[in-house]
Write a protein that holds these residues in place. Structure first.
Motif, PDB file in Angstrom:
ATOM      1  N   GLU A  25      94.534  48.952  38.086  1.00 11.08           N
ATOM      2  CA  GLU A  25      94.555  48.912  37.256  1.00 11.08           C
ATOM      3  C   GLU A  25      96.577  49.006  35.888  1.00 11.08           C
ATOM      4  OE1 GLU A  25      92.774  52.747  38.717  1.00 11.08           O
ATOM      5  OE2 GLU A  25      94.286  54.123  38.195  1.00 11.08           O
ATOM      6  N   LEU A  26      96.530  48.786  36.866  1.00  9.45           N
ATOM      7  CA  LEU A  26      98.406  48.553  35.937  1.00  9.45           C
ATOM      8  C   LEU A  26      98.008  47.773  34.898  1.00  9.45           C
ATOM      9  CD1 LEU A  26     100.815  50.433  38.386  1.00  9.45           C
ATOM     10  CD2 LEU A  26     100.567  50.945  36.063  1.00  9.45           C
ATOM     11  N   ARG A  27      97.940  46.306  36.315  1.00  7.94           N
ATOM     12  CA  ARG A  27      97.923  45.025  35.496  1.00  7.94           C
ATOM     13  C   ARG A  27      97.223  45.067  34.087  1.00  7.94           C
ATOM     14  NH1 ARG A  27      96.281  42.406  39.652  1.00  7.94           N
ATOM     15  NH2 ARG A  27      98.228  42.504  41.445  1.00  7.94           N
ATOM     16  N   ALA A  28      96.103  46.163  34.195  1.00  8.54           N
ATOM     17  CA  ALA A  28      94.844  45.841  33.799  1.00  8.54           C
ATOM     18  C   ALA A  28      95.249  46.411  31.881  1.00  8.54           C
ATOM     19  CB  ALA A  28      93.329  46.296  33.443  1.00  8.54           C
ATOM     20  N   ALA A  29      96.110  46.905  32.208  1.00  2.70           N
ATOM     21  CA  ALA A  29      96.867  47.739  30.704  1.00  2.70           C
ATOM     22  C   ALA A  29      98.745  46.866  31.014  1.00  2.70           C
ATOM     23  CB  ALA A  29      97.298  49.007  31.579  1.00  2.70           C
ATOM     24  N   GLY A  30      98.409  46.006  31.447  1.00  6.41           N
ATOM     25  CA  GLY A  30      99.524  45.040  30.639  1.00  6.41           C
ATOM     26  C   GLY A  30     100.587  45.097  31.569  1.00  6.41           C
ATOM     27  N   LYS A  31     100.670  46.110  32.640  1.00  8.68           N
ATOM     28  CA  LYS A  31     101.952  45.216  33.534  1.00  8.68           C
ATOM     29  C   LYS A  31     102.025  44.288  33.942  1.00  8.68           C
ATOM     30  CE  LYS A  31     104.100  49.788  32.651  1.00  8.68           C
ATOM     31  NZ  LYS A  31     104.604  51.454  33.292  1.00  8.68           N
ATOM     32  N   VAL A  33     102.450  43.195  37.128  1.00  7.29           N
ATOM     33  CA  VAL A  33     102.827  44.106  38.691  1.00  7.29           C
ATOM     34  C   VAL A  33     101.978  43.363  40.348  1.00  7.29           C
ATOM     35  CG1 VAL A  33     101.363  45.392  39.937  1.00  7.29           C
ATOM     36  CG2 VAL A  33     102.005  46.373  38.422  1.00  7.29           C
ATOM     37  N   ILE A  34     103.485  43.069  40.776  1.00  3.58           N
ATOM     38  CA  ILE A  34     103.334  42.550  41.994  1.00  3.58           C
ATOM     39  C   ILE A  34     102.842  43.432  43.034  1.00  3.58           C
ATOM     40  CG2 ILE A  34     104.124  40.868  44.089  1.00  3.58           C
ATOM     41  CD1 ILE A  34     105.943  39.694  41.302  1.00  3.58           C
ATOM     42  N   GLY A  35     101.305  42.681  43.611  1.00  4.59           N
ATOM     43  CA  GLY A  35     100.691  43.933  44.253  1.00  4.59           C
ATOM     44  C   GLY A  35     100.557  42.938  45.999  1.00  4.59           C
ATOM     45  N   LEU A  36     101.396  43.668  46.361  1.00  4.30           N
ATOM     46  CA  LEU A  36     101.597  43.240  48.212  1.00  4.30           C
ATOM     47  C   LEU A  36     101.081  44.578  48.280  1.00  4.30           C
ATOM     48  CD1 LEU A  36     105.187  42.107  47.896  1.00  4.30           C
ATOM     49  CD2 LEU A  36     103.846  41.029  47.636  1.00  4.30           C
ATOM     50  N   GLY A  37     100.058  45.360  48.438  1.00  3.27           N
ATOM     51  CA  GLY A  37      99.224  46.093  49.279  1.00  3.27           C
ATOM     52  C   GLY A  37      97.265  45.492  49.436  1.00  3.27           C
ATOM     53  N   ALA A  38      97.087  44.353  49.119  1.00  2.53           N
ATOM     54  CA  ALA A  38      96.263  44.069  49.737  1.00  2.53           C
ATOM     55  C   ALA A  38      95.424  43.566  50.786  1.00  2.53           C
ATOM     56  CB  ALA A  38      95.065  42.808  49.429  1.00  2.53           C
ATOM     57  N   GLY A  39      94.870  43.722  52.048  1.00  3.49           N
ATOM     58  CA  GLY A  39      94.742  43.404  53.582  1.00  3.49           C
ATOM     59  C   GLY A  39      93.556  42.000  53.592  1.00  3.49           C
ATOM     60  N   GLU A  40      93.557  41.337  52.686  1.00  2.00           N
ATOM     61  CA  GLU A  40      92.787  40.132  52.949  1.00  2.00           C
ATOM     62  C   GLU A  40      93.324  38.980  52.505  1.00  2.00           C
ATOM     63  OE1 GLU A  40      90.006  40.537  49.680  1.00  2.00           O
ATOM     64  OE2 GLU A  40      90.885  40.186  48.987  1.00  2.00           O
ATOM     65  N   GLN A 347     107.027  55.059  45.422  1.00  2.00           N
ATOM     66  CA  GLN A 347     106.130  55.584  44.255  1.00  2.00           C
ATOM     67  C   GLN A 347     107.150  54.476  43.111  1.00  2.00           C
ATOM     68  OE1 GLN A 347     104.829  59.721  44.282  1.00  2.00           O
ATOM     69  NE2 GLN A 347     105.069  59.457  42.242  1.00  2.00           N
ATOM     70  N   LYS A 348     109.083  54.626  43.487  1.00  2.00           N
ATOM     71  CA  LYS A 348     109.351  54.456  42.498  1.00  2.00           C
ATOM     72  C   LYS A 348     109.648  53.264  42.278  1.00  2.00           C
ATOM     73  CE  LYS A 348     112.103  58.078  40.118  1.00  2.00           C
ATOM     74  NZ  LYS A 348     111.219  58.957  40.920  1.00  2.00           N
ATOM     75  N   LEU A 349     109.445  52.200  43.583  1.00  2.00           N
ATOM     76  CA  LEU A 349     109.596  50.942  43.439  1.00  2.00           C
ATOM     77  C   LEU A 349     108.100  50.185  42.294  1.00  2.00           C
ATOM     78  CD1 LEU A 349     109.946  47.818  44.794  1.00  2.00           C
ATOM     79  CD2 LEU A 349     108.944  48.594  46.364  1.00  2.00           C
ATOM     80  N   LEU A 350     106.848  51.331  42.140  1.00  2.00           N
ATOM     81  CA  LEU A 350     106.003  50.177  41.522  1.00  2.00           C
ATOM     82  C   LEU A 350     106.416  51.195  40.391  1.00  2.00           C
ATOM     83  CD1 LEU A 350     103.536  49.585  40.777  1.00  2.00           C
ATOM     84  CD2 LEU A 350     102.477  51.967  41.918  1.00  2.00           C
ATOM     85  N   GLU A 351     107.436  52.190  40.257  1.00  2.00           N
ATOM     86  CA  GLU A 351     107.639  52.403  39.163  1.00  2.00           C
ATOM     87  C   GLU A 351     108.503  51.963  38.165  1.00  2.00           C
ATOM     88  OE1 GLU A 351     108.480  56.309  38.756  1.00  2.00           O
ATOM     89  OE2 GLU A 351     106.519  56.969  38.992  1.00  2.00           O
ATOM     90  N   LYS A 352     109.061  51.349  39.249  1.00  2.00           N
ATOM     91  CA  LYS A 352     110.563  50.664  38.553  1.00  2.00           C
ATOM     92  C   LYS A 352     110.645  49.473  38.596  1.00  2.00           C
ATOM     93  CE  LYS A 352     114.216  53.698  39.052  1.00  2.00           C
ATOM     94  NZ  LYS A 352     115.937  54.021  38.977  1.00  2.00           N
ATOM     95  N   GLU A 353     109.731  48.666  39.149  1.00  2.00           N
ATOM     96  CA  GLU A 353     109.788  47.429  39.028  1.00  2.00           C
ATOM     97  C   GLU A 353     108.927  46.639  39.313  1.00  2.00           C
ATOM     98  OE1 GLU A 353     112.442  45.277  39.321  1.00  2.00           O
ATOM     99  OE2 GLU A 353     114.305  46.415  39.351  1.00  2.00           O
ATOM    100  N   ASN A 354     107.647  47.283  39.203  1.00  2.00           N
ATOM    101  CA  ASN A 354     106.028  46.888  39.530  1.00  2.00           C
ATOM    102  C   ASN A 354     105.657  46.282  40.549  1.00  2.00           C
ATOM    103  OD1 ASN A 354     105.213  48.253  36.971  1.00  2.00           O
ATOM    104  ND2 ASN A 354     106.368  46.710  35.763  1.00  2.00           N
ATOM    105  N   VAL A 355     106.096  46.575  41.630  1.00  3.32           N
ATOM    106  CA  VAL A 355     106.275  46.233  43.291  1.00  3.32           C
ATOM    107  C   VAL A 355     105.326  47.176  44.236  1.00  3.32           C
ATOM    108  CG1 VAL A 355     106.418  45.193  45.164  1.00  3.32           C
ATOM    109  CG2 VAL A 355     108.021  44.439  42.995  1.00  3.32           C
TER     110      VAL A 355
END
Ligand code: PLP
Length: 395
Positions: A25-31, A33-40, A347-355
Protein backbone atom coordinates in the motif's frame (compact mmCIF):
# COMPACT_ATOMS: atom_id res chain seq x y z
CA UNK A 1 -25.76 -10.58 17.51
CA UNK A 2 -22.68 -10.95 15.33
CA UNK A 3 -22.87 -13.09 12.22
CA UNK A 4 -19.24 -14.07 12.77
CA UNK A 5 -18.63 -17.45 14.41
CA UNK A 6 -17.07 -17.87 17.85
CA UNK A 7 -14.26 -19.96 16.41
CA UNK A 8 -13.24 -17.16 14.07
CA UNK A 9 -13.09 -14.72 16.99
CA UNK A 10 -10.29 -16.82 18.44
CA UNK A 11 -7.91 -16.01 15.61
CA UNK A 12 -6.29 -13.01 13.90
CA UNK A 13 -5.18 -12.39 10.31
CA UNK A 14 -1.60 -13.43 9.50
CA UNK A 15 0.75 -10.63 10.69
CA UNK A 16 3.34 -11.43 8.01
CA UNK A 17 0.76 -11.10 5.25
CA UNK A 18 -0.37 -7.84 6.93
CA UNK A 19 3.16 -6.38 6.76
CA UNK A 20 3.54 -7.36 3.11
CA UNK A 21 0.17 -5.76 2.38
CA UNK A 22 1.11 -2.57 4.25
CA UNK A 23 4.38 -2.32 2.29
CA UNK A 24 2.42 -2.79 -0.95
CA UNK A 25 0.00 0.00 0.00
CA UNK A 26 2.79 2.43 0.92
CA UNK A 27 4.52 1.66 -2.37
CA UNK A 28 1.28 2.29 -4.25
CA UNK A 29 1.07 5.64 -2.43
CA UNK A 30 4.44 6.56 -3.94
CA UNK A 31 6.78 5.69 -1.05
CA UNK A 32 10.11 4.01 -1.74
CA UNK A 33 9.44 1.06 0.57
CA UNK A 34 11.74 -1.94 0.82
CA UNK A 35 9.72 -4.99 1.89
CA UNK A 36 11.65 -7.55 3.89
CA UNK A 37 8.49 -9.19 5.18
CA UNK A 38 7.55 -11.67 2.47
CA UNK A 39 8.07 -15.40 2.94
CA UNK A 40 8.67 -16.32 -0.67
CA UNK A 41 11.69 -16.72 -2.94
CA UNK A 42 12.11 -13.81 -5.35
CA UNK A 43 13.31 -16.26 -8.04
CA UNK A 44 11.04 -17.41 -10.82
CA UNK A 45 9.72 -20.99 -11.18
CA UNK A 46 12.22 -22.95 -13.34
CA UNK A 47 11.31 -23.31 -17.03
CA UNK A 48 11.10 -27.11 -17.07
CA UNK A 49 8.35 -26.88 -14.44
CA UNK A 50 6.45 -24.18 -16.33
CA UNK A 51 6.73 -26.23 -19.54
CA UNK A 52 5.26 -29.28 -17.80
CA UNK A 53 2.28 -27.18 -16.70
CA UNK A 54 1.74 -25.80 -20.22
CA UNK A 55 1.92 -29.32 -21.62
CA UNK A 56 -0.60 -30.50 -19.04
CA UNK A 57 -3.05 -27.82 -20.16
CA UNK A 58 -2.55 -28.79 -23.82
CA UNK A 59 -3.07 -32.46 -22.95
CA UNK A 60 -6.42 -31.65 -21.38
CA UNK A 61 -5.24 -32.25 -17.85
CA UNK A 62 -7.82 -29.74 -16.75
CA UNK A 63 -10.42 -31.81 -14.92
CA UNK A 64 -11.02 -32.82 -11.31
CA UNK A 65 -8.38 -35.23 -10.06
CA UNK A 66 -8.41 -37.64 -7.11
CA UNK A 67 -9.21 -35.47 -4.08
CA UNK A 68 -5.88 -35.98 -2.32
CA UNK A 69 -3.57 -35.98 -5.32
CA UNK A 70 -2.98 -37.66 -8.69
CA UNK A 71 -1.35 -41.10 -8.74
CA UNK A 72 1.59 -39.57 -10.67
CA UNK A 73 2.23 -36.92 -8.03
CA UNK A 74 1.85 -39.35 -5.14
CA UNK A 75 4.37 -41.65 -6.83
CA UNK A 76 6.80 -38.71 -7.27
CA UNK A 77 6.40 -37.86 -3.58
CA UNK A 78 7.01 -41.48 -2.50
CA UNK A 79 10.20 -41.43 -4.61
CA UNK A 80 11.26 -38.07 -3.16
CA UNK A 81 11.02 -39.41 0.39
CA UNK A 82 13.03 -42.49 -0.56
CA UNK A 83 15.68 -40.57 -2.52
CA UNK A 84 16.19 -37.64 -0.18
CA UNK A 85 15.19 -38.86 3.27
CA UNK A 86 15.62 -42.63 3.02
CA UNK A 87 11.98 -43.03 4.09
CA UNK A 88 9.63 -45.70 2.73
CA UNK A 89 5.98 -44.82 2.22
CA UNK A 90 3.14 -46.30 0.17
CA UNK A 91 0.94 -44.03 -1.89
CA UNK A 92 -1.90 -44.51 0.63
CA UNK A 93 0.32 -42.76 3.18
CA UNK A 94 0.55 -39.61 1.05
CA UNK A 95 -1.83 -36.67 0.76
CA UNK A 96 -1.59 -33.60 -1.46
CA UNK A 97 -3.23 -30.27 -0.68
CA UNK A 98 -3.47 -26.68 -1.83
CA UNK A 99 -0.18 -25.67 -0.22
CA UNK A 100 1.44 -26.96 2.92
CA UNK A 101 -0.82 -24.54 4.72
CA UNK A 102 -3.94 -26.46 3.77
CA UNK A 103 -2.36 -29.79 4.66
CA UNK A 104 -1.52 -28.52 8.15
CA UNK A 105 -4.94 -26.97 8.63
CA UNK A 106 -6.63 -30.21 7.57
CA UNK A 107 -4.38 -32.23 9.88
CA UNK A 108 -5.43 -30.17 12.89
CA UNK A 109 -9.11 -30.19 11.89
CA UNK A 110 -8.90 -33.95 11.45
CA UNK A 111 -7.26 -34.74 14.78
CA UNK A 112 -7.95 -32.14 17.46
CA UNK A 113 -10.73 -32.35 20.01
CA UNK A 114 -11.62 -29.50 22.33
CA UNK A 115 -8.83 -28.92 24.82
CA UNK A 116 -6.22 -31.09 23.07
CA UNK A 117 -2.82 -29.47 23.44
CA UNK A 118 -0.33 -28.80 20.68
CA UNK A 119 3.23 -27.98 21.72
CA UNK A 120 4.54 -25.14 19.58
CA UNK A 121 8.16 -24.08 20.11
CA UNK A 122 8.53 -20.28 19.84
CA UNK A 123 9.52 -18.43 17.78
CA UNK A 124 7.02 -20.16 15.49
CA UNK A 125 5.50 -19.76 12.05
CA UNK A 126 2.58 -17.41 12.63
CA UNK A 127 -0.14 -19.75 11.39
CA UNK A 128 0.40 -22.68 13.77
CA UNK A 129 -1.31 -21.27 16.90
CA UNK A 130 -4.24 -19.83 14.99
CA UNK A 131 -4.85 -23.05 13.06
CA UNK A 132 -4.83 -24.97 16.34
CA UNK A 133 -7.27 -22.49 17.89
CA UNK A 134 -9.56 -22.68 14.88
CA UNK A 135 -9.65 -26.46 15.21
CA UNK A 136 -10.63 -26.16 18.91
CA UNK A 137 -7.21 -27.15 20.27
CA UNK A 138 -4.96 -25.38 22.73
CA UNK A 139 -1.56 -24.08 21.62
CA UNK A 140 1.07 -24.67 24.27
CA UNK A 141 3.78 -22.18 23.40
CA UNK A 142 7.28 -23.02 24.64
CA UNK A 143 9.76 -20.18 24.35
CA UNK A 144 13.15 -21.22 23.01
CA UNK A 145 16.20 -19.17 23.91
CA UNK A 146 18.64 -17.42 21.65
CA UNK A 147 21.43 -19.20 23.54
CA UNK A 148 19.96 -22.53 22.35
CA UNK A 149 19.87 -21.23 18.78
CA UNK A 150 16.09 -20.70 19.22
CA UNK A 151 15.64 -24.48 19.30
CA UNK A 152 13.58 -26.67 21.60
CA UNK A 153 15.64 -28.61 24.14
CA UNK A 154 14.79 -32.07 25.48
CA UNK A 155 14.38 -30.60 28.96
CA UNK A 156 11.81 -28.04 27.82
CA UNK A 157 9.97 -30.65 25.78
CA UNK A 158 9.71 -33.02 28.72
CA UNK A 159 8.29 -30.25 30.88
CA UNK A 160 5.77 -29.21 28.23
CA UNK A 161 4.21 -32.64 27.72
CA UNK A 162 0.96 -33.25 29.59
CA UNK A 163 -1.82 -35.83 29.46
CA UNK A 164 -3.55 -33.62 26.92
CA UNK A 165 -0.65 -33.27 24.48
CA UNK A 166 -1.65 -34.50 21.05
CA UNK A 167 1.00 -32.99 18.80
CA UNK A 168 4.44 -31.49 18.90
CA UNK A 169 5.26 -29.25 15.94
CA UNK A 170 8.84 -29.20 14.70
CA UNK A 171 9.91 -26.86 11.91
CA UNK A 172 13.45 -27.22 10.61
CA UNK A 173 14.94 -25.13 9.06
CA UNK A 174 12.69 -22.68 10.82
CA UNK A 175 10.54 -19.77 9.85
CA UNK A 176 11.29 -17.23 11.41
CA UNK A 177 14.82 -18.01 12.69
CA UNK A 178 16.36 -20.12 9.91
CA UNK A 179 17.61 -22.53 12.59
CA UNK A 180 17.95 -26.18 11.56
CA UNK A 181 17.97 -29.06 14.05
CA UNK A 182 20.96 -31.38 13.77
CA UNK A 183 20.54 -35.16 13.86
CA UNK A 184 21.84 -35.16 17.44
CA UNK A 185 19.37 -32.51 18.53
CA UNK A 186 16.48 -34.44 16.97
CA UNK A 187 17.67 -37.66 18.62
CA UNK A 188 17.65 -35.89 22.00
CA UNK A 189 14.03 -34.84 21.48
CA UNK A 190 13.19 -38.32 20.19
CA UNK A 191 14.30 -39.93 23.46
CA UNK A 192 11.56 -38.01 25.26
CA UNK A 193 8.99 -38.65 22.56
CA UNK A 194 9.62 -42.40 22.44
CA UNK A 195 8.71 -42.53 26.15
CA UNK A 196 5.56 -40.42 25.67
CA UNK A 197 3.63 -42.67 23.35
CA UNK A 198 0.49 -40.55 22.98
CA UNK A 199 2.32 -37.58 21.46
CA UNK A 200 2.30 -37.29 17.67
CA UNK A 201 4.85 -35.22 15.79
CA UNK A 202 4.12 -32.83 12.99
CA UNK A 203 7.33 -32.12 11.14
CA UNK A 204 7.16 -29.09 8.86
CA UNK A 205 10.02 -29.59 6.40
CA UNK A 206 9.02 -26.91 3.89
CA UNK A 207 12.50 -25.29 3.99
CA UNK A 208 14.36 -28.61 3.61
CA UNK A 209 16.21 -27.60 0.47
CA UNK A 210 17.27 -24.12 1.51
CA UNK A 211 20.27 -24.76 3.69
CA UNK A 212 23.89 -23.67 4.03
CA UNK A 213 27.34 -24.57 5.26
CA UNK A 214 26.89 -28.30 4.55
CA UNK A 215 24.10 -28.50 7.10
CA UNK A 216 22.83 -32.10 7.04
CA UNK A 217 19.08 -32.15 6.94
CA UNK A 218 17.50 -34.78 9.19
CA UNK A 219 13.78 -35.28 9.71
CA UNK A 220 12.24 -36.93 12.77
CA UNK A 221 10.37 -39.65 10.81
CA UNK A 222 13.83 -41.11 10.16
CA UNK A 223 13.78 -42.25 13.78
CA UNK A 224 12.12 -45.60 13.19
CA UNK A 225 10.39 -45.77 16.58
CA UNK A 226 8.62 -42.49 15.82
CA UNK A 227 7.74 -42.96 12.17
CA UNK A 228 4.27 -44.33 12.95
CA UNK A 229 3.47 -41.23 14.99
CA UNK A 230 4.89 -38.62 12.64
CA UNK A 231 3.21 -36.61 9.93
CA UNK A 232 5.89 -35.11 7.67
CA UNK A 233 4.73 -32.07 5.74
CA UNK A 234 6.58 -30.61 2.81
CA UNK A 235 5.80 -28.82 -0.45
CA UNK A 236 7.10 -27.24 -3.60
CA UNK A 237 6.52 -23.57 -2.65
CA UNK A 238 9.91 -22.67 -1.24
CA UNK A 239 12.23 -25.31 -2.75
CA UNK A 240 11.09 -24.75 -6.33
CA UNK A 241 9.97 -21.10 -6.13
CA UNK A 242 6.35 -22.18 -6.65
CA UNK A 243 4.45 -20.28 -3.95
CA UNK A 244 1.62 -19.30 -6.30
CA UNK A 245 1.03 -22.81 -7.62
CA UNK A 246 -0.25 -23.98 -4.22
CA UNK A 247 0.97 -27.54 -3.82
CA UNK A 248 1.91 -29.03 -0.46
CA UNK A 249 1.92 -32.60 0.74
CA UNK A 250 2.34 -34.84 3.74
CA UNK A 251 3.31 -38.42 4.49
CA UNK A 252 2.34 -40.36 7.57
CA UNK A 253 0.01 -42.85 9.26
CA UNK A 254 -2.79 -44.09 7.01
CA UNK A 255 -5.61 -43.15 9.38
CA UNK A 256 -4.49 -39.51 9.57
CA UNK A 257 -3.91 -39.32 5.81
CA UNK A 258 -7.40 -40.72 5.18
CA UNK A 259 -8.97 -38.24 7.61
CA UNK A 260 -7.19 -35.33 5.93
CA UNK A 261 -8.57 -36.49 2.57
CA UNK A 262 -12.08 -36.67 4.05
CA UNK A 263 -11.93 -33.01 5.11
CA UNK A 264 -10.56 -32.01 1.74
CA UNK A 265 -13.36 -33.91 -0.02
CA UNK A 266 -15.90 -31.70 1.73
CA UNK A 267 -14.04 -28.43 1.37
CA UNK A 268 -11.75 -27.69 -1.59
CA UNK A 269 -11.53 -31.10 -3.33
CA UNK A 270 -8.34 -31.62 -5.31
CA UNK A 271 -5.57 -29.05 -5.64
CA UNK A 272 -5.26 -27.61 -9.16
CA UNK A 273 -4.69 -30.34 -11.77
CA UNK A 274 -2.21 -28.16 -13.66
CA UNK A 275 -0.21 -27.35 -10.53
CA UNK A 276 -0.04 -31.03 -9.67
CA UNK A 277 1.43 -31.79 -13.10
CA UNK A 278 3.98 -29.02 -12.52
CA UNK A 279 4.84 -30.46 -9.11
CA UNK A 280 5.51 -33.88 -10.66
CA UNK A 281 8.15 -32.24 -12.87
CA UNK A 282 9.55 -30.28 -9.90
CA UNK A 283 10.10 -33.50 -7.94
CA UNK A 284 11.17 -35.76 -10.82
CA UNK A 285 13.10 -33.27 -12.97
CA UNK A 286 16.58 -31.83 -12.60
CA UNK A 287 17.37 -30.63 -9.09
CA UNK A 288 20.44 -28.64 -10.14
CA UNK A 289 19.00 -25.19 -9.58
CA UNK A 290 18.33 -25.93 -5.89
CA UNK A 291 22.06 -25.72 -5.25
CA UNK A 292 22.46 -22.63 -7.47
CA UNK A 293 19.70 -20.82 -5.64
CA UNK A 294 20.92 -21.87 -2.21
CA UNK A 295 24.31 -20.40 -3.14
CA UNK A 296 22.64 -17.11 -4.06
CA UNK A 297 20.70 -17.13 -0.78
CA UNK A 298 23.89 -17.87 1.15
CA UNK A 299 25.62 -14.81 -0.27
CA UNK A 300 22.68 -12.71 0.88
CA UNK A 301 22.57 -14.36 4.29
CA UNK A 302 26.25 -13.66 4.87
CA UNK A 303 25.86 -10.05 3.83
CA UNK A 304 22.79 -9.45 5.99
CA UNK A 305 24.20 -11.12 9.12
CA UNK A 306 27.47 -9.21 8.82
CA UNK A 307 25.74 -5.88 8.21
CA UNK A 308 23.35 -6.35 11.13
CA UNK A 309 26.11 -7.30 13.53
CA UNK A 310 27.90 -4.08 12.59
CA UNK A 311 25.01 -2.07 14.00
CA UNK A 312 25.25 -1.09 17.65
CA UNK A 313 22.34 -2.54 19.62
CA UNK A 314 21.56 -5.30 17.11
CA UNK A 315 22.71 -8.88 17.49
CA UNK A 316 22.13 -11.55 14.87
CA UNK A 317 22.83 -15.30 14.87
CA UNK A 318 23.93 -17.01 11.65
CA UNK A 319 21.19 -19.46 10.65
CA UNK A 320 21.86 -22.61 8.64
CA UNK A 321 18.70 -22.63 6.56
CA UNK A 322 15.59 -20.93 5.12
CA UNK A 323 15.81 -17.29 4.01
CA UNK A 324 15.22 -15.51 7.28
CA UNK A 325 17.30 -14.00 10.04
CA UNK A 326 15.93 -13.19 13.47
CA UNK A 327 18.07 -10.44 15.02
CA UNK A 328 17.63 -9.10 18.52
CA UNK A 329 16.77 -5.42 18.93
CA UNK A 330 16.76 -5.63 22.73
CA UNK A 331 19.85 -3.39 22.86
CA UNK A 332 17.74 -0.58 21.41
CA UNK A 333 14.68 -0.90 23.61
CA UNK A 334 15.39 1.57 26.40
CA UNK A 335 14.71 5.04 27.82
CA UNK A 336 17.15 6.73 25.47
CA UNK A 337 15.58 5.41 22.27
CA UNK A 338 12.09 5.80 23.81
CA UNK A 339 11.22 2.43 22.26
CA UNK A 340 9.69 -0.16 24.57
CA UNK A 341 8.79 -3.06 22.31
CA UNK A 342 9.86 -4.76 19.11
CA UNK A 343 6.54 -3.66 17.58
CA UNK A 344 7.42 -0.01 18.22
CA UNK A 345 10.88 -0.60 16.76
CA UNK A 346 9.43 -2.12 13.59
CA UNK A 347 6.77 0.56 13.23
CA UNK A 348 9.26 3.42 13.61
CA UNK A 349 11.64 1.74 11.15
CA UNK A 350 8.87 1.66 8.58
CA UNK A 351 7.80 5.24 9.26
CA UNK A 352 11.27 6.75 9.27
CA UNK A 353 13.21 4.66 6.79
CA UNK A 354 10.56 2.84 4.73
CA UNK A 355 11.86 -0.63 5.56
CA UNK A 356 9.22 -3.28 6.31
CA UNK A 357 10.19 -6.12 8.67
CA UNK A 358 8.08 -8.15 11.11
CA UNK A 359 8.22 -7.87 14.91
CA UNK A 360 9.41 -10.93 16.86
CA UNK A 361 6.32 -10.86 19.07
CA UNK A 362 4.25 -11.91 16.03
CA UNK A 363 6.25 -15.16 16.15
CA UNK A 364 5.91 -15.55 19.91
CA UNK A 365 9.24 -14.10 21.05
CA UNK A 366 9.59 -10.45 22.08
CA UNK A 367 12.66 -8.32 21.52
CA UNK A 368 13.47 -9.53 18.01
CA UNK A 369 12.45 -8.92 14.42
CA UNK A 370 12.38 -11.07 11.31
CA UNK A 371 14.06 -10.15 8.06
CA UNK A 372 13.37 -12.13 4.92
CA UNK A 373 16.38 -11.85 2.64
CA UNK A 374 14.55 -13.37 -0.32
CA UNK A 375 15.06 -10.17 -2.29
CA UNK A 376 17.79 -8.71 -4.50
CA UNK A 377 21.26 -7.81 -3.17
CA UNK A 378 20.58 -4.27 -4.34
CA UNK A 379 17.49 -4.06 -2.12
CA UNK A 380 19.33 -5.68 0.77
CA UNK A 381 22.20 -3.20 0.53
CA UNK A 382 19.80 -0.27 0.59
CA UNK A 383 17.81 -1.82 3.44
CA UNK A 384 20.89 -2.49 5.60
CA UNK A 385 22.05 1.13 5.13
CA UNK A 386 18.63 2.36 6.15
CA UNK A 387 18.40 0.10 9.20
CA UNK A 388 21.85 1.29 10.28
CA UNK A 389 20.96 4.97 9.96
CA UNK A 390 17.69 4.37 11.79
CA UNK A 391 19.41 2.62 14.70
CA UNK A 392 22.06 5.34 14.89
CA UNK A 393 19.46 8.09 14.78
CA UNK A 394 17.56 6.75 17.79
CA UNK A 395 20.51 5.87 20.04
N1 PLP B 1 5.29 -23.83 6.90
C1 PLP B 1 6.10 -22.78 7.05
C2 PLP B 1 7.07 -22.77 8.17
C3 PLP B 1 6.01 -21.69 6.17
O1 PLP B 1 6.82 -20.64 6.33
C4 PLP B 1 5.04 -21.74 5.14
C5 PLP B 1 4.86 -20.59 4.24
O2 PLP B 1 5.20 -19.46 4.51
C6 PLP B 1 4.25 -22.88 5.02
C7 PLP B 1 4.39 -23.91 5.92
C8 PLP B 1 3.19 -23.04 3.97
O3 PLP B 1 3.64 -22.93 2.68
P1 PLP B 1 2.69 -23.26 1.44
O4 PLP B 1 1.29 -23.21 1.90
O5 PLP B 1 3.02 -22.22 0.42
O6 PLP B 1 3.08 -24.64 0.98
Amino acid sequence: MSIISDSLKRIKPSPTIAVTQKARELRAAGKDVIGLGAGEPDFDTPDNIKDAAIQAIRDGDTKYTAVDGTPALKKAIVEKFKRENNLDFNTDQITVGTGGKQVLYNAFMATLNKGDEVIIPAPFWVSYPDMVLLAGGKPKIIKCDEKDGFKLTAKKLQKAISKKTKWLILNSPSNPTGAGYTKNEIEDLAKILIKNKRVHILSDDIYEHIRYDNFNFFTIAQISKLKDRTLTMNGVSKSYAMTGWRIGYAAGPKDIIKAIGKIQSQSTSNPSSVSQAAAVEALNGSQDFIKERSDAFKERRDFVVKSLNNIKGINCLTPNGAFYVFPSCKGLLNKKTKLKTDSEFVQKLLEKENVAVVQGSAFGLDGYFRISYATSMENLKKAMDRIKSFCESIS
